[in-house]
Design an enzyme around this catalytic site. Structure first.
Site, PDB file in Angstrom:
ATOM      1  N   GLU A 434      34.718  79.410  11.404  1.00 30.92           N
ATOM      2  CA  GLU A 434      35.490  78.287  11.949  1.00 30.92           C
ATOM      3  C   GLU A 434      36.999  78.526  11.879  1.00 30.92           C
ATOM      4  O   GLU A 434      37.749  77.707  11.356  1.00 30.92           O
ATOM      5  CB  GLU A 434      35.118  76.990  11.229  1.00 30.92           C
ATOM      6  CG  GLU A 434      33.701  76.538  11.519  1.00 30.92           C
ATOM      7  CD  GLU A 434      33.357  75.184  10.917  1.00 30.92           C
ATOM      8  OE1 GLU A 434      34.160  74.663  10.115  1.00 30.92           O
ATOM      9  OE2 GLU A 434      32.290  74.637  11.245  1.00 30.92           O
ATOM     10  N   GLU A 508      25.539  77.208  11.306  1.00 24.33           N
ATOM     11  CA  GLU A 508      25.572  75.907  10.622  1.00 24.33           C
ATOM     12  C   GLU A 508      24.946  74.870  11.544  1.00 24.33           C
ATOM     13  O   GLU A 508      25.148  74.911  12.763  1.00 24.33           O
ATOM     14  CB  GLU A 508      27.001  75.483  10.257  1.00 24.33           C
ATOM     15  CG  GLU A 508      27.648  76.324   9.176  1.00 24.33           C
ATOM     16  CD  GLU A 508      29.058  75.872   8.811  1.00 24.33           C
ATOM     17  OE1 GLU A 508      29.394  74.686   9.069  1.00 24.33           O
ATOM     18  OE2 GLU A 508      29.829  76.695   8.276  1.00 24.33           O
TER      19      GLU A 508
END
Length: 909
Positions: A434, A508
């Site tokens: 991220e 995720e």
């Protein structure tokens, strides 16, 4: 006589060289610890206050880095140790790190000093001696005998330092570590201190390099082809001539293959040699999820006299992995869907300082759910965790801390890969997570390509991924394996269509966020019922169905396996834990655990919820849900059927039930026959504690743990699902409590109960300079006796400032010694007079040491309070550790309910 002594010494030297050329000693015990200060040098115990700092002149470590420093009053600790978990909570502290009083705004709690005294035998002179740290959080400066040996900014990268030339052989040495947790490296709880293992390593100058073997395996026609790349380094001063030997041992230590290089190899001083060799293994036992078979490669270096100067062991597994962009992941030729979770590295009670057996406990809990994969988030895994995953058959994605293309980033990535590439559990490297500033643009695409190329040069056998959330179109265009962080953030099917050769997996995905045992929200306490649309969208059911229906995806890793400290989204203070976990931070399952277990495990499963204690909802309709892999489930209330329903694959069932206290019973059917039954009852009031040890036997090694569950029971023996009763814990025998927890996200109770120490110096010491004309020394101090509270104790500490020292207290001579219990001294409440008289030392170094000493000081010790913890929704956890001796450990829970006792046997290893 001299000849016989020489021959004896030579025999001893040769024996040690052959048998113990490489020796690695665990260095976890008998440390001293104290807090320093991040901005006040006096409060940091005088560190870096000298005219010359340790960075200006070699050997000028001062304050606690100086071997002369007196640490007798510091707290004794064994490693691993996390001082952050011992801190109080504070609403002004870091939200992302769980509101512990460490980090920005708390300089008095940001520096941790560790010191250890140790001896290296004179027999070891001539070897190379290293100190190894598996992990220190963070920015750790390491000193040996006042010499600064190195500093590692990351809290997750293992460190190794050569300390050979700094040591006193046959004499006492001092190892000092200054850890600085002022700056947060991540956005989640990271701990503080030496929270992983420490080792002392002794080797020959000619040795296999650090992480110096790379074992690659393939299988064809019932035979394993083992390729071994070995790096040998000559750290000596002369040309080395040697032979290289490899042998493979099976799990029972039997030799099953070997190769010896016929010709002698030569290596110049200061040079490295890289060599490739091959071995073949007939009928190999494959490393797999349920049969994680491990071999050992034993690499020997034999010098020209026939003496083995180094022996290096590499644990490996024979297995084949393959990722297919259209068919997913394959292990040993068969399709395996990755059923994974992401996890940070903390646990209830102990913070980041998990004993190995507690890490094993967590992996066992995940495997019991049917999970087969573990993504390390978001840092290098501990070596111990990787060894456990190897041993237990858990697939791993290991991740580097920060994306970038320079030495800082590449050194960490190289360390990650070289350290881990022999672990059969590791199937993929993650180069980032991220990275919002770059993941959706050209910078992300470029950096990803550069890092990926670097990783491939180190390990061509595994793919690389980067986890991408909101920014598709940059990193996602160049990464080998597209890591999808949350399906709501992009079009996965479109990505597959546009990049058909790219591996895709869910790095995720949202779990069904929930506080364990909560079904009605209480925002003030951060108590959260199961959420249909979580913080990042969706829930575990939607996420699993999405990936299960797409064969081209390798699988999914849910965020997260366990609740963790910090990031208490969507709540704020007093919430101190996340609630993304499938299990809470103790490892107690939430309801979503049973959904995944139903579809991830082959074991029959049936779970119904919520609990059935709703005195304020008489006559109201409550939805009762069932997670099961049975074909049909029938629900009964107080013996009356509420209907049988058919279970759709990867789904759940629900009934609207008018609340009436009593018994809810679910019956699961397969092929029309009842095979499972689950009952929950309306309970009575709490009457008793119950203690249940997950392991009734542990090893008496000072490290092993048993995780004990405390339950609150009613008179019928059922767990009271809303109970929050307090218990105190008493322990006897060769064990100790190292932490407690209960999974309550807003509990501000202490995790650990530890002793504290305060000290104050006596008098002012104007030490003579070493060059001053010798004259008798005298030190005087007037002081008041400390006002000790009940349970506290005090000690008077003295140092030797010269020859023929004589000490008087209130006119009376003290016996020889440098440490006295205050209770044994004739102290007045006020105005005590202490005098020290001595003749100056003659040796220059001794005179220098005197100038650094405190002649006298007092330490006041407050013992740790007894451990205690409230239950949360009927449960709490106590972590019991061996203290090192064999025997029976007895743990009791006492309080206002009936006492409970559990016995744990500590047995010799």
């Amino acid at each position: 006589m001299a000849l016989s002594v020489f021959v004896g010494w030579l025999f001893c030297f040769l024996a040690v060289s052959q048998v113990g050329a490489r020796e690695r000693v665990l260095f976890n015990d008998d440390w001293r610890f104290a807090l320093g200060h991040a901005s006040d040098r006096d409060a940091d115990m005088g560190h870096a206050k000298g005219y010359f700092s340790y960075l200006a002149k070699t050997g000028y470590g001062d304050g606690p880095a100086d071997p002369v420093f007196d640490d007798r009053h510091w707290r004794k600790v064994d490693l691993p140790h996390d001082w952050a978990v011992e801190m109080d909570f504070d609403p002004t502290a870091s939200f992302s790190h769980g509101f512990k009083k460490v980090g920005p705004g708390f300089p008095e709690n940001c520096i941790g000093w560790y010191r250890k005294r140790f001896t290296v035998s004179e027999v070891d002179f001539g070897k190379r001696i290293f100190i190894e740290f598996d992990g220190i959080y963070r920015n750790a400066a390491v000193f040996v005998n006042g010499f600064f040996v190195g500093q590692e900014p990351s809290g997750f990268v293992s460190q190794r330092y050569d300390i050979t030339e700094y040591l006193k052989y046959g004499d006492e040495n001092v190892l000092s570590v200054r850890a600085d947790a002022s700056t947060e490296e991540g956005w989640y709880y990271e701990g503080a201190g030496i929270y992983r293992h420490v080792y002392l390593l002794k080797t020959d100058s000619l040795r296999v390099a650090r992480y110096g073997t790379f074992v690659k395996t393939s299988v064809e026609g019932g035979r394993a082809h083992i390729k071994v790349e070995t790096t040998v380094e000559n750290d000596g001063r002369e040309l080395a001539e040697f032979k290289l030997q490899h042998a493979i041992l099976d799990a029972n230590g039997r030799e099953v293959a070997k190769v010896a290089v016929a010709e002698s190899l030569k290596l110049e001083a200061g040079e490295n040699l890289v060599r490739d060799d091959e071995l073949f293994l007939s009928r190999p036992k494959l490393w797999d999820l349920d049969t994680p078979y491990l071999y050992t490669l034993k690499t020997r270096l034999v010098d020209s006299t026939g003496v083995t100067v180094d022996e290096y062991d590499t644990t490996f597994g024979v297995r084949e992995i393959r990722f297919d962009p259209n068919k997913g992941f394959f292990l040993n030729g068969r399709s395996v869907k990755l059923k994974g979770s992401n996890n940070h590295h903390d646990h209830a009670g102990v913070g980041a300082a998990l004993p190995d057996s507690l890490k094993e406990f967590r992996i066992r809990k995940l495997k019991e759910m049917g999970s087969n994969a573990y993504r390390v988030s978001h840092h290098h895994a501990s070596p111990a965790l990787l060894e456990i995953c190897d041993r237990m058959g858990m697939l791993v994605i290991d991740e580097t801390r920060l994306m970038g293309i320079n030495e800082y980033h590449f050194d960490q990535l190289e360390h990650l890969i070289k350290r881990g590439r022999n672990h059969p559990s590791i199937i993929m490297w993650s180069i980032g997570n991220e990275e919002w500033a770059i993941e959706g643009n050209i910078f992300g695409a470029r950096i990803t390509t550069r890092m990926q190329d670097f990783a491939k040069r180190l390990d061509p056998t595994r793919p690389t991924t980067a986890a991408i959330s909101g920014g598709w179109g940059g990193t996602s265009t160049t990464v080998e394996a597209m890591g999808v962080n949350y399906i709501r953030h992009g079009d996965v099917d479109r990505q597959h269509a546009e990049f058909p050769d790219q591996i895709i997996l869910g790095t995720e995905e949202t779990t069904t966020q929930q506080t364990r045992g909560i079904y009605v929200e209480n925002a003030k306490l951060a108590h959260q019922p199961p959420i249909e649309d979580g913080s990042s969208g969706g829930n575990a059911e939607l996420g699993w169905r999405f990936y299960a229906e797409r064969d081209y995806t390798a699988g999914v890793f849910f965020w997260t396996g366990f609740d963790y400290r910090g990031e208490p989204t969507p709540y704020e203070w007093p919430a101190v834990l996340s609630q993304f976990g499938i299990l809470d931070n103790c490892g107690f399952p939430k309801d979503g655990y049973f959904y995944l277990k139903s579809w991830w495990s082959d074991e029959p499963e049936l779970h119904i919820f919520p609990h059935w204690n709703w005195p304020d909802r008489m006559g109201e309709t409550i939805e009762v849900r069932a997670h099961s892999n049975c074909e049909e489930v029938e629900l009964f209330l107080n013996g009356e059927s509420l209907g049988r329903k058919t279970m759709v694959k990867n789904d759940r069932l629900a009934w609207d039930v008018v609340y009436d206290p009593g018994e809810l019973k679910a019956v699961g059917f397969r092929k029309g026959k009842a095979t499972l039954e689950k009952v929950i009852r309306t309970t009575g009031t709490a009457v008793a504690y119950e203690l249940d040890a997950e392991r009734s036997e542990i090893f008496a090694n000072g490290e092993d743990v048993s995780v004990v569950t405390m339950r609150i029971l009613d008179a019928a023996g059922d767990v009271v699902p809303t109970a929050d009763d307090l218990a105190r814990f008493e322990i006897e025998g060769p064990g100790r409590i190292i932490g407690v927890g209960n999974g309550n996200p807003s509990s501000l109770e202490a995790d650990r109960f530890v002793p504290s120490v305060e000290s104050f110096d006596l008098g002012e010491w104007d030490a003579p300079a070493p060059w001053d004309e010798p004259k008798p020394l005298r030190f005087e101090a007037v002081f008041d006796a400390p006002n000790l509270k009940v349970g506290q104790s005090g000690r008077l500490y003295l140092n030797v400032i010269g020859r023929d020292q004589v000490v008087h207290l209130n006119g009376e001579a003290l016996p020889e010694g440098t440490e006295f219990a205050l209770a044994n001294l004739s102290l007045k409440p006020e105005g005590n007079m202490l005098t020290i008289d001595a003749q100056p030392f003659e040796e220059w170094g001794a005179k220098e040491r005197v100038a650094k000493l405190k002649p006298a000081f007092v330490g006041v010790f407050t013992p740790a309070e007894g451990y205690r913890r409230k239950a949360f929704n009927g449960l709490a956890q106590v972590i019991v550790q061996s203290s090192g001796e064999a025997g029976e450990i007895v743990l009791r829970a006492v309080g206002e309910l009936e006492t409970a006792t559990v016995r744990i046997k500590a047995k010799e290893h």
